[in-house]
Design an enzyme around this catalytic site. Structure first.
Site, PDB file in Angstrom:
ATOM      1  N   TYR A  56       0.880  -1.025  -0.598  1.00  0.00           N
ATOM      2  CA  TYR A  56       0.037  -0.252  -0.130  1.00  0.00           C
ATOM      3  C   TYR A  56       1.478   1.524   0.100  1.00  0.00           C
ATOM      4  O   TYR A  56       1.682   1.406   0.697  1.00  0.00           O
ATOM      5  CB  TYR A  56      -1.079   0.124   1.131  1.00  0.00           C
ATOM      6  CG  TYR A  56      -2.762  -0.696   1.049  1.00  0.00           C
ATOM      7  CD1 TYR A  56      -3.118   0.670   0.175  1.00  0.00           C
ATOM      8  CD2 TYR A  56      -3.231  -1.296   1.455  1.00  0.00           C
ATOM      9  CE1 TYR A  56      -4.182   0.676  -0.614  1.00  0.00           C
ATOM     10  CE2 TYR A  56      -4.377  -1.619   1.424  1.00  0.00           C
ATOM     11  CZ  TYR A  56      -4.990  -0.916   0.197  1.00  0.00           C
ATOM     12  OH  TYR A  56      -5.800  -1.007   0.038  1.00  0.00           O
ATOM     13  N   GLU A  58      -0.765   4.828  -0.337  1.00  0.00           N
ATOM     14  CA  GLU A  58      -1.144   5.833  -0.007  1.00  0.00           C
ATOM     15  C   GLU A  58      -1.157   6.948  -0.041  1.00  0.00           C
ATOM     16  O   GLU A  58      -0.168   7.583   0.331  1.00  0.00           O
ATOM     17  CB  GLU A  58      -2.688   5.482   0.183  1.00  0.00           C
ATOM     18  CG  GLU A  58      -4.123   4.688  -0.019  1.00  0.00           C
ATOM     19  CD  GLU A  58      -5.542   5.072   0.210  1.00  0.00           C
ATOM     20  OE1 GLU A  58      -4.879   5.631   1.721  1.00  0.00           O
ATOM     21  OE2 GLU A  58      -6.435   3.761   0.499  1.00  0.00           O
ATOM     22  N   ASP A 223      -6.181  13.925 -24.756  1.00  0.00           N
ATOM     23  CA  ASP A 223      -6.150  12.659 -24.500  1.00  0.00           C
ATOM     24  C   ASP A 223      -5.314  11.870 -25.410  1.00  0.00           C
ATOM     25  O   ASP A 223      -6.183  12.164 -26.336  1.00  0.00           O
ATOM     26  CB  ASP A 223      -7.455  12.169 -23.799  1.00  0.00           C
ATOM     27  CG  ASP A 223      -8.012  10.163 -24.123  1.00  0.00           C
ATOM     28  OD1 ASP A 223      -6.280  10.125 -23.900  1.00  0.00           O
ATOM     29  OD2 ASP A 223      -8.693  10.158 -23.718  1.00  0.00           O
ATOM     30  N   THR A 249      -3.798   6.712 -21.968  1.00  0.00           N
ATOM     31  CA  THR A 249      -3.046   5.532 -21.036  1.00  0.00           C
ATOM     32  C   THR A 249      -1.626   5.370 -21.959  1.00  0.00           C
ATOM     33  O   THR A 249      -1.263   5.628 -22.564  1.00  0.00           O
ATOM     34  CB  THR A 249      -3.900   4.631 -21.773  1.00  0.00           C
ATOM     35  OG1 THR A 249      -3.204   4.790 -23.643  1.00  0.00           O
ATOM     36  CG2 THR A 249      -5.212   4.623 -21.891  1.00  0.00           C
ATOM     37  N   LYS A 252      -0.691   1.673 -24.852  1.00  0.00           N
ATOM     38  CA  LYS A 252      -0.607   1.539 -25.999  1.00  0.00           C
ATOM     39  C   LYS A 252       0.505   2.032 -26.895  1.00  0.00           C
ATOM     40  O   LYS A 252       1.270   1.088 -27.044  1.00  0.00           O
ATOM     41  CB  LYS A 252      -2.358   2.709 -26.982  1.00  0.00           C
ATOM     42  CG  LYS A 252      -3.400   1.801 -25.965  1.00  0.00           C
ATOM     43  CD  LYS A 252      -4.533   3.290 -26.497  1.00  0.00           C
ATOM     44  CE  LYS A 252      -5.964   2.750 -25.854  1.00  0.00           C
ATOM     45  NZ  LYS A 252      -6.377   3.579 -24.734  1.00  0.00           N
ATOM     46  N   ARG A 258      -0.823  -2.063 -18.894  1.00  0.00           N
ATOM     47  CA  ARG A 258      -2.048  -1.266 -18.866  1.00  0.00           C
ATOM     48  C   ARG A 258      -2.412   0.001 -17.310  1.00  0.00           C
ATOM     49  O   ARG A 258      -2.153  -0.588 -16.923  1.00  0.00           O
ATOM     50  CB  ARG A 258      -2.911  -2.922 -18.724  1.00  0.00           C
ATOM     51  CG  ARG A 258      -4.804  -2.163 -19.052  1.00  0.00           C
ATOM     52  CD  ARG A 258      -5.542  -3.997 -19.375  1.00  0.00           C
ATOM     53  NE  ARG A 258      -4.362  -4.280 -20.245  1.00  0.00           N
ATOM     54  CZ  ARG A 258      -4.884  -3.517 -21.559  1.00  0.00           C
ATOM     55  NH1 ARG A 258      -6.158  -2.736 -21.665  1.00  0.00           N
ATOM     56  NH2 ARG A 258      -4.918  -3.706 -22.654  1.00  0.00           N
TER      57      ARG A 258
HETATM   58  N1  DSN Z   1      -9.024   3.299 -26.313  1.00  0.00           N
HETATM   59  C1  DSN Z   1      -9.808   2.553 -26.596  1.00  0.00           C
HETATM   60  C2  DSN Z   1      -9.567   1.801 -27.578  1.00  0.00           C
HETATM   61  O1  DSN Z   1      -8.686   2.237 -27.957  1.00  0.00           O
HETATM   62  O2  DSN Z   1      -9.141   0.462 -27.516  1.00  0.00           O
HETATM   63  C3  DSN Z   1     -10.838   0.999 -24.924  1.00  0.00           C
HETATM   64  O3  DSN Z   1     -10.956   2.214 -24.243  1.00  0.00           O
END
Ligand code: DSN
Length: 440
Positions: A56, A58, A223, A249, A252, A258
């Site tokens: 943990y 936090e 984003d 994210t 990708k 992830r």
């Molecule tokens: N961002 C999405 C995708 O492109 O697969 C999933 O939420």
């Protein structure tokens, strides 16, 4: 981690081990064309499966609510420093567990001022500063035109909290028309403009968005979940200089574990950190934070830029090869790692769902996707989204992209014929044998 039948999971939990082995075989023997997926390095995989999961932590480095966080502090501080170096941002919060949570943190920090009491107090103290509250207007890209659920779709918390107006792409060009964005912004007077997409293959004009945001007094957020690897390596313009917030994210094109990442201008640092913890999350996933640090370290190396260059080159080749085989790509092509195939011209009777199923049986993994102005339903669709990050990680190049285009068209043209699927699958298998996964 390679398969080891004497591993702790194999010995202890045969049911899960069976799925584990099957998944490893699936990843090894199929062509992964889902634009949002990738294959991480053995080092990232090791960090994601490490003992950091036990702890943990936090709080933030140097300010934790638990003892024993000295190693957590090292790991998280390195992740933050590397993220800042990679994107040139003032501040990076590496704790969001997903892209959606990275986005929620922005809404929580910037658009939800606190209790109604705090809101009244803010108005009193600072009458010139806008107070943003639930029910305020957000302007973002329509989901059916490539946007994302967390950018204000009514079923998502972002759409439940705020009113939303969407911009879209033009029917004729498949591109965002900035004059139309400006018109909508003047009309709906948003408090925040969200840019970025899940299925848009063209370059984002951040400067023009910034001009519009300034004119209407809106905050600006980008984003960059899909294109983060391209932005980090300078192969797509960076929104960081002109946006108040940039989220992504990490799994990708960035090829990490992830997870999510929220970046902001220095003025917003405190509010963003409070929004992530304690506003929205509890203990951060420290094994994932460690894996993010490792992945950011990889992304800072010169090889990563070469990888991203090949991702783009491969996407262009795949798009051109599909077009030369009579398939239509929304906007006519791609500037990044993905493309949206409009099946209606070449294969009018084939839906995205049918194509996804048939290709899957042939070992080619894709996702069905709505195309702009699609008349089919979301579970059916008229489009396929394809991306090259994962195949490029395996070392495939332009010859392989031409072959992949050929295989896709063979499967679609066969109307799901089982024999064709079997023969394509054998060819896919051959390619997978030649181009191994990074951890194999
Ligand atoms: N961002 C999405 C995708 O492109 O697969 C999933 O939420």
């Amino acid at each position: 981690m390679t398969r080891n039948d004497d591993s702790p999971i194999a010995r202890q939990d045969p049911e899960i081990w069976k799925a584990f082995v099957a998944e490893e075989e699936r990843q090894r023997n199929t062509l992964e064309l889902i634009a949002s997926e990738n294959h991480v390095s053995p080092a990232v995989l090791q960090a994601a499966g490490s003992i950091f999961t036990n702890k943990y932590a936090e709080g933030y480095p140097g300010r934790r609510y638990y003892g024993g966080c000295e190693n957590m502090d090292i790991v998280e501080s390195i992740a933050i420093d590397r993220a800042k170096q990679l994107f040139g941002c003032d501040h990076a919060n590496v704790q969001p567990s997903s892209g959606s949570q990275a986005n929620q943190a922005v809404l929580l920090a910037a658009m939800l001022p606190g209790s109604r009491f705090a809101e009244a107090e803010q108005r009193e103290k600072n009458p010139d500063q806008p107070v943003r509250t639930p029910g305020d207007m957000i302007l973002s890209l329509h989901l059916d035109h490539g946007g994302h659920l967390s950018h204000g779709k009514n079923v998502n918390i972002s759409g439940k909290w705020f009113r939303v107006t969407h911009y879209g792409v033009e029917r004729e060009t498949g591109r965002i028309n900035m004059d139309e964005v400006a018109r909508l912004a003047r009309d709906c007077k948003p408090k925040m403009i969200i840019t970025g997409a899940s299925a848009y293959s063209r370059t984002w004009e951040w400067d023009k968005f910034a001009e519009i945001a300034q004119e209407v007094g809106a905050l600006l957020m980008a984003d960059i979940a899909h294109i983060a690897g391209l932005v980090a390596t300078g192969l797509h313009p960076s929104p960081v200089p002109v946006c108040d917030f940039v989220t992504t994210t990490t799994h990708k094109t960035l090829r990490g574990p992830r997870g999510g990442l929220t970046m902001c201008k220095a003025d917003w640092q405190k509010k963003i950190d409070s929004a992530v913890f304690p506003g929205m999350q509890g203990g951060p996933l420290m094994h994932i934070v460690a894996a993010k640090a490792v992945a950011f370290g990889e992304a800072l190396k010169p090889e990563f830029k070469k990888y991203q260059q090949r991702v783009i080159e491969n996407a262009k080749t795949l798009a051109e090869s599909l077009v030369s085989r009579k398939l239509n790509i929304v906007s006519g092509g791609t500037d990044n790692h993905l493309m949206l195939v409009d099946l209606r011209d070449g294969f009018p009777t084939v839906s995205g769902a049918m194509a996804e199923d048939w290709l899957g049986k042939a070992g080619i993994v894709v996702n069905k996707n709505m195309i702009p102005f699609d008349e089919r339903k979301p579970m059916e669709t008229s489009g396929l989204r394809l991306g090259t990050p994962a195949l490029t990680t395996r070392g495939m190049g332009i010859d392989e992209m031409r072959k992949v285009a050929d295989l896709i068209v063979r499967v679609l043209g066969s109307e799901g014929d089982a024999k064709v699927a079997e023969s394509v699958k054998a060819e896919v298998h051959g390619m997978c044998e030649q181009f191994k996964l990074p951890h194999a």
